[in-house]
Design a protein around this motif. Sequence first.
Motif, short mmCIF file in Angstrom:
data_model
loop_
_atom_site.label_atom_id
_atom_site.label_comp_id
_atom_site.label_asym_id
_atom_site.label_seq_id
_atom_site.Cartn_x
_atom_site.Cartn_y
_atom_site.Cartn_z
N UNK A 32 19.48 -11.79 75.63
CA UNK A 32 20.33 -13.02 76.28
C UNK A 32 21.40 -13.28 75.36
N UNK A 33 21.02 -13.59 74.10
CA UNK A 33 22.15 -13.76 73.13
C UNK A 33 23.35 -12.74 72.95
N UNK A 34 22.86 -11.65 73.09
CA UNK A 34 23.85 -10.41 73.02
C UNK A 34 24.70 -10.52 74.06
N UNK A 35 24.22 -10.62 75.58
CA UNK A 35 24.99 -10.80 76.67
C UNK A 35 25.69 -12.12 76.79
N UNK A 36 25.50 -13.09 76.19
CA UNK A 36 26.31 -14.47 75.98
C UNK A 36 27.37 -14.44 74.89
N UNK A 37 27.04 -13.56 74.05
CA UNK A 37 27.86 -13.75 72.75
C UNK A 37 29.37 -13.90 73.03
N UNK A 38 29.92 -13.07 73.69
CA UNK A 38 31.25 -13.06 74.17
C UNK A 38 31.93 -14.28 74.63
N UNK A 39 31.18 -14.65 75.80
CA UNK A 39 31.29 -15.85 76.62
C UNK A 39 31.30 -17.20 75.69
N UNK A 40 30.30 -17.27 74.87
CA UNK A 40 30.20 -18.36 73.85
C UNK A 40 31.29 -18.25 72.98
N UNK A 41 31.71 -17.16 72.47
CA UNK A 41 32.73 -17.36 71.33
C UNK A 41 34.23 -17.78 71.95
N UNK A 42 34.26 -17.06 73.33
CA UNK A 42 35.68 -17.42 73.89
C UNK A 42 35.49 -18.96 74.21
N UNK A 43 34.80 -19.43 74.71
CA UNK A 43 34.60 -20.91 75.09
C UNK A 43 34.62 -21.86 73.65
N UNK A 44 34.08 -21.23 72.84
CA UNK A 44 34.24 -22.20 71.67
C UNK A 44 35.63 -22.06 71.09
N UNK A 45 36.09 -20.90 71.21
CA UNK A 45 37.71 -20.95 70.62
C UNK A 45 38.54 -21.98 71.64
N UNK A 46 38.28 -21.69 73.03
CA UNK A 46 39.22 -22.48 73.60
C UNK A 46 38.91 -23.91 73.55
N UNK A 47 37.56 -24.57 73.31
CA UNK A 47 37.36 -25.85 73.04
C UNK A 47 37.75 -26.19 71.63
N UNK A 48 37.78 -25.60 70.60
CA UNK A 48 38.63 -25.67 69.48
C UNK A 48 39.82 -25.94 69.37
N UNK A 49 40.60 -25.17 70.36
CA UNK A 49 42.04 -25.12 70.30
C UNK A 49 42.34 -26.41 71.00
#
Length: 297
Positions: free
Chosen positions: A43-60
């Motif tokens: 599950x973590x492997x599947x969600x990794x890219x989505x979580x990473x992208x969402x974190x980047x957008x939130x941080x920006x």
Amino acid sequence: MGYNISYIQQLTEYIKRRVTEHQEGPVNYEFKKKFFMDLVLSICKRANKMITDQHRLFRDANDPKIYVEKKREEYYRIFQKYCHGATSAAIFCEIICQKLKEPIEQSVYKKTARDLTDEIMKNCESLNGNRSNLEKHILKTLAEEEDFNKYMNYIHNPRDHFKSFIRDEVSRYITDKFSVSVLPKMKENIELMQQKIMKAAHESTEHVQVNSGDVDLWLKSFTQKLSDELILSEKDLSGVKHDDVDDFNLLEDVTRHKFPAIMTDISSNFSKKTFPVKLDYKFRPDELLIDHFCQCC
């Protein structure tokens, strides 16, 4: 900001709770500890890219340091205009242009992504049919590559393999067709957006003059006319000081003069690398196609 390592623990606890609830039901088997570990990793492997992208957008969007860095040039230009004695209308328009830049960019990227998705579904052999056609091309590719590990992944994790295959196909298409298809679409959408903005400014000026309105009415009319194109509201521009702006023809002229530079700036930053990065994750062509083909995976 936006992500904390404790979230992994929360996710793990949630998965554990759901597995426990399932086992407490009418089942005749028991999951081993290794199954739970493999499930969490999967599950973590599947969600990794989505979580990473969402974190980047939130941080920006929320990190003060990043925000100030992004706004430095904008504020400096406005300060320069004040120092050079620019009119209130010119300064007001400069601020509006800068505040509209990001919504315009997102709108243009999103429209280009939708157009590109339609084109890929027509021209890409593996993606121009139904799910059965896609699966046929996946099996053909597996046979050509003769990679047993990929084949086993396809058997055990079909959705992951479908997603990976679609992303590879889309990435290859964008790379191959960037200059002849993607870039022209981007430029066309930028030109269309510029025309709509100019039209909105002109119609807003006429509306204010007919109704003897003020700059607040102009701003309200302007944002409403662009509401179908941009994620924008009057509140987004509410912090702009504009009490002494009363020359609406000048405001329209300055807008007509300023926006081409904004569009050129957006266009100049468009590349193979920035296209997937700047585009909202859910609007990317590969994600749109994954949603289309993998609903039943």
